[in-house]
Design a protein around this motif. Structure first.
Motif, PDB file in Angstrom:
ATOM      1  N   LYS A  10       0.849  -1.182   0.000  1.00 20.90           N
ATOM      2  CA  LYS A  10       0.000   0.000   0.000  1.00 20.90           C
ATOM      3  C   LYS A  10       0.890   1.240   0.000  1.00 20.90           C
ATOM      4  CE  LYS A  10      -3.768  -2.394   2.371  1.00 20.90           C
ATOM      5  NZ  LYS A  10      -4.654  -2.437   3.566  1.00 20.90           N
ATOM      6  N   LEU A  11       1.180   1.728  -1.201  1.00 14.21           N
ATOM      7  CA  LEU A  11       2.132   2.825  -1.348  1.00 14.21           C
ATOM      8  C   LEU A  11       1.635   4.111  -0.700  1.00 14.21           C
ATOM      9  CD1 LEU A  11       3.402   2.313  -5.006  1.00 14.21           C
ATOM     10  CD2 LEU A  11       4.351   1.428  -2.874  1.00 14.21           C
ATOM     11  N   GLU A  12       0.322   4.306  -0.693  1.00 16.65           N
ATOM     12  CA  GLU A  12      -0.228   5.533  -0.098  1.00 16.65           C
ATOM     13  C   GLU A  12       0.105   5.607   1.388  1.00 16.65           C
ATOM     14  OE1 GLU A  12      -2.511   4.444  -3.731  1.00 16.65           O
ATOM     15  OE2 GLU A  12      -1.881   3.376  -1.921  1.00 16.65           O
ATOM     16  N   GLU A  13       0.041   4.479   2.078  1.00 20.07           N
ATOM     17  CA  GLU A  13       0.402   4.451   3.497  1.00 20.07           C
ATOM     18  C   GLU A  13       1.903   4.622   3.684  1.00 20.07           C
ATOM     19  OE1 GLU A  13      -1.138   0.953   5.341  1.00 20.07           O
ATOM     20  OE2 GLU A  13      -3.244   1.415   4.853  1.00 20.07           O
ATOM     21  N   MET A  14       2.682   4.077   2.763  1.00 14.42           N
ATOM     22  CA  MET A  14       4.133   4.225   2.831  1.00 14.42           C
ATOM     23  C   MET A  14       4.559   5.676   2.615  1.00 14.42           C
ATOM     24  SD  MET A  14       5.371   0.792   0.771  1.00 14.42           S
ATOM     25  CE  MET A  14       7.104   1.159   1.031  1.00 14.42           C
ATOM     26  N   ILE A  15       3.805   6.398   1.801  1.00 15.24           N
ATOM     27  CA  ILE A  15       4.088   7.826   1.602  1.00 15.24           C
ATOM     28  C   ILE A  15       3.882   8.583   2.910  1.00 15.24           C
ATOM     29  CG2 ILE A  15       3.273   9.926   0.453  1.00 15.24           C
ATOM     30  CD1 ILE A  15       2.646   8.176  -1.992  1.00 15.24           C
ATOM     31  N   LYS A  16       2.816   8.251   3.628  1.00 19.99           N
ATOM     32  CA  LYS A  16       2.526   8.923   4.905  1.00 19.99           C
ATOM     33  C   LYS A  16       3.610   8.666   5.943  1.00 19.99           C
ATOM     34  CE  LYS A  16      -2.501   8.791   4.263  1.00 19.99           C
ATOM     35  NZ  LYS A  16      -3.787   8.242   4.773  1.00 19.99           N
ATOM     36  N   THR A  17       4.183   7.470   5.917  1.00 16.06           N
ATOM     37  CA  THR A  17       5.225   7.133   6.891  1.00 16.06           C
ATOM     38  C   THR A  17       6.624   7.531   6.409  1.00 16.06           C
ATOM     39  OG1 THR A  17       5.429   4.893   5.967  1.00 16.06           O
ATOM     40  CG2 THR A  17       3.866   5.218   7.793  1.00 16.06           C
TER      41      THR A  17
END
Length: 221
Positions: free
Chosen positions: A197-204
């Motif tokens: 889930k790249l969107e969550e990885m962007i947030k972190t």
């Protein structure tokens, strides 16, 4: 009116205006429906000829393949999303085989299986003498894939240090090999895939947002 093959005249039958409008509306609806089925048949025929080795009959699979077929006509980067084992590489290979680059190389790189300290040399190559053991020049995957397609599998596992270098290739169409002084221009179409889930990885902060948008020009799930 014809009698015994001879023209004798015309008979005109009038109908109420509302009735005529109703008939015209039904005719238009029938024509639109016929047009839809003709287009759908054409799309399915094209799809079967281009992606015939991918088996699937569900609506979501057909929609996925139709998007992939349209993507094959484009030069944009494609991000293929899905769980492990769902055939992401098969979709990528079909896109390449149906593109104008089909006679050029299709190079696969699994970003998760290559150690971080070797990934840069694997992607961009190195020059003779760049480090101990570099006894000759070695081209990287991007150089090998020039004018063709490179498939970056498990892109979510790409180290942060390499994400910036990949972004440069996508933006500038150029790279430098390890130990090299010359900038190499390259014409490569990039297809990427991930089950993360790249969107969550962007947030972190694990994945660069600018790289995500560069990769996700066309998305297939």
């Amino acid at each position: 009116l014809y009698i015994d093959g001879m023209f004798k005249g015309i008979i005109s039958i009038s109908r109420p205006v509302n009735q005529i409008k109703g008939l015209l509306r039904k005719l238009e609806e029938s024509q639109e429906e016929l047009k839809y089925y003709k287009e759908e048949l054409l799309r399915q025929t094209m799809l079967n000829s281009s992606f015939g080795n991918i088996i699937g009959s569900s609506g979501s699979m057909k929609e996925c393949l139709l998007i992939a077929e349209r993507a094959s006509k484009s030069t944009s980067t494609v991000l293929i999303r899905g769980e492990s084992g769902t055939g992401k590489e098969l979709i990528a290979k079909a896109i390449h085989n149906n593109s104008s680059r089909k006679d050029k190389p299709f190079v696969r790189v699994n970003c998760a299986t290559i150690p971080e300290n070797l990934l840069e040399s694997e992607l961009f190559g190195y020059e003779k003498g760049a480090f101990t053991g570099a006894v000759k020049n070695k081209p990287g995957k991007f150089a090998i894939a020039d004018r063709g397609t490179i498939f970056l599998d498990e892109i979510g596992d790409l180290p942060k240090s390499m994400q910036a270098k990949l972004l440069r290739v996508l933006q500038e169409k150029e790279f430098e090999s390890i130990g090299g002084l010359v900038t190499h221009k390259v014409d490569v179409r990039v297809l990427a895939a991930t089950n993360r889930k790249l969107e969550e990885m962007i947030k972190t902060g694990e994945f660069r947002e600018d790289l995500y948008y560069r990769l996700n020009v066309l998305g297939i799930f």
